[in-house]
Write a protein that holds these residues in place. Structure first.
Motif, PDB file in Angstrom:
ATOM      1  N   ALA A  33      14.315  14.230  14.476  1.00  0.00           N
ATOM      2  CA  ALA A  33      16.052  14.376  14.348  1.00  0.00           C
ATOM      3  C   ALA A  33      16.652  12.753  14.367  1.00  0.00           C
ATOM      4  CB  ALA A  33      16.561  15.365  15.214  1.00  0.00           C
ATOM      5  N   GLY A  34      16.039  12.218  15.573  1.00  0.00           N
ATOM      6  CA  GLY A  34      16.364  10.904  15.952  1.00  0.00           C
ATOM      7  C   GLY A  34      16.024   9.881  14.569  1.00  0.00           C
ATOM      8  N   PHE A  35      14.835   9.934  14.255  1.00  0.00           N
ATOM      9  CA  PHE A  35      14.489   9.165  13.212  1.00  0.00           C
ATOM     10  C   PHE A  35      15.513   9.426  12.099  1.00  0.00           C
ATOM     11  CE2 PHE A  35      12.584   8.635   9.074  1.00  0.00           C
ATOM     12  CZ  PHE A  35      12.356   7.107   8.988  1.00  0.00           C
ATOM     13  N   PHE A  36      15.686  10.778  11.612  1.00  0.00           N
ATOM     14  CA  PHE A  36      16.616  11.050  10.426  1.00  0.00           C
ATOM     15  C   PHE A  36      17.892  10.546  10.689  1.00  0.00           C
ATOM     16  CE2 PHE A  36      19.708  13.608   7.978  1.00  0.00           C
ATOM     17  CZ  PHE A  36      18.996  13.707   6.820  1.00  0.00           C
ATOM     18  N   GLU A  37      18.434  10.649  11.924  1.00  0.00           N
ATOM     19  CA  GLU A  37      19.916  10.445  12.281  1.00  0.00           C
ATOM     20  C   GLU A  37      19.858   8.730  12.270  1.00  0.00           C
ATOM     21  OE1 GLU A  37      23.526  10.703  15.752  1.00  0.00           O
ATOM     22  OE2 GLU A  37      21.113  11.339  16.280  1.00  0.00           O
ATOM     23  N   ALA A  38      18.930   8.033  12.485  1.00  0.00           N
ATOM     24  CA  ALA A  38      19.140   6.607  12.515  1.00  0.00           C
ATOM     25  C   ALA A  38      19.007   5.980  11.197  1.00  0.00           C
ATOM     26  CB  ALA A  38      17.929   5.935  13.460  1.00  0.00           C
ATOM     27  N   ALA A  39      18.145   6.584  10.204  1.00  0.00           N
ATOM     28  CA  ALA A  39      17.925   6.305   9.011  1.00  0.00           C
ATOM     29  C   ALA A  39      18.824   6.742   7.999  1.00  0.00           C
ATOM     30  CB  ALA A  39      16.616   6.851   8.394  1.00  0.00           C
ATOM     31  N   PHE A  40      19.285   8.011   8.005  1.00  0.00           N
ATOM     32  CA  PHE A  40      20.535   8.437   7.065  1.00  0.00           C
ATOM     33  C   PHE A  40      21.905   8.957   7.789  1.00  0.00           C
ATOM     34  CE2 PHE A  40      16.299   9.745   5.945  1.00  0.00           C
ATOM     35  CZ  PHE A  40      15.972   9.053   4.791  1.00  0.00           C
ATOM     36  N   GLY A  41      21.993   8.901   9.155  1.00  0.00           N
ATOM     37  CA  GLY A  41      23.238   9.665   9.640  1.00  0.00           C
ATOM     38  C   GLY A  41      24.536   8.605   9.105  1.00  0.00           C
ATOM     39  N   PRO A  42      24.370   6.998   9.178  1.00  0.00           N
ATOM     40  CA  PRO A  42      25.301   6.367   9.020  1.00  0.00           C
ATOM     41  C   PRO A  42      26.095   6.719   7.639  1.00  0.00           C
ATOM     42  CG  PRO A  42      23.880   5.027   9.974  1.00  0.00           C
ATOM     43  CD  PRO A  42      23.484   6.236   9.876  1.00  0.00           C
ATOM     44  N   SER A  43      24.939   6.766   6.568  1.00  0.00           N
ATOM     45  CA  SER A  43      25.643   6.963   5.078  1.00  0.00           C
ATOM     46  C   SER A  43      26.021   8.589   4.966  1.00  0.00           C
ATOM     47  CB  SER A  43      24.372   6.836   4.186  1.00  0.00           C
ATOM     48  OG  SER A  43      23.357   7.304   4.228  1.00  0.00           O
ATOM     49  N   LEU A  44      25.320   9.507   5.558  1.00  0.00           N
ATOM     50  CA  LEU A  44      25.497  10.944   5.521  1.00  0.00           C
ATOM     51  C   LEU A  44      26.970  11.302   6.109  1.00  0.00           C
ATOM     52  CD1 LEU A  44      24.636  13.781   4.844  1.00  0.00           C
ATOM     53  CD2 LEU A  44      23.580  13.849   7.114  1.00  0.00           C
ATOM     54  N   PHE A  45      27.162  10.807   7.353  1.00  0.00           N
ATOM     55  CA  PHE A  45      28.461  11.117   7.974  1.00  0.00           C
ATOM     56  C   PHE A  45      29.572  10.023   7.669  1.00  0.00           C
ATOM     57  CE2 PHE A  45      25.147  13.231  10.713  1.00  0.00           C
ATOM     58  CZ  PHE A  45      25.796  14.371  10.577  1.00  0.00           C
ATOM     59  N   SER A  46      29.548   9.150   6.684  1.00  0.00           N
ATOM     60  CA  SER A  46      30.389   8.311   6.326  1.00  0.00           C
ATOM     61  C   SER A  46      31.625   8.969   5.507  1.00  0.00           C
ATOM     62  CB  SER A  46      29.929   6.885   5.958  1.00  0.00           C
ATOM     63  OG  SER A  46      29.576   7.427   4.515  1.00  0.00           O
TER      64      SER A  46
END
Length: 94
Positions: A33-46
């Motif tokens: 979950a930490g890896f996913f958030e770091a890799a995709f979180g900014p674009s996903l939640f933008s």
């Protein structure tokens, strides 16, 4: 420019290897979950515009997403095996 050399390298899933060594599913879920958030979180939640939700609400949503993803991964670790492939290129400008 021309491609002088090229190749593909398969990389291991180091998080899954760590899980196989420790059998700690909760830790594995948190790491994935930490890896996913770091890799995709900014674009996903933008896509959540600051005007429609407060930054606190977005942070709470991100936390809830991370928590649920970690629990889901921990429940079935083998389902999230990752196959990494890296393309290596040597490009020369002439």
């Amino acid at each position: 420019m021309s491609v002088e050399e090229h190749g593909v390298v398969a990389l291991p899933d180091i998080l899954l290897e760590e899980y196989h060594a420790t059998r700690d599913a909760a830790h594995f879920g948190g790491r994935v979950a930490g890896f996913f958030e770091a890799a995709f979180g900014p674009s996903l939640f933008s896509a959540l515009s600051p005007g429609s939700r407060s930054s606190q609400a977005v942070a709470e949503l991100m936390t809830e997403f991370r928590t649920r993803l970690a629990a889901r991964v921990a429940a079935e670790p083998g389902a999230v095996e990752t196959h990494w492939h890296v393309a290596l290129l040597r490009i020369v400008r002439r």
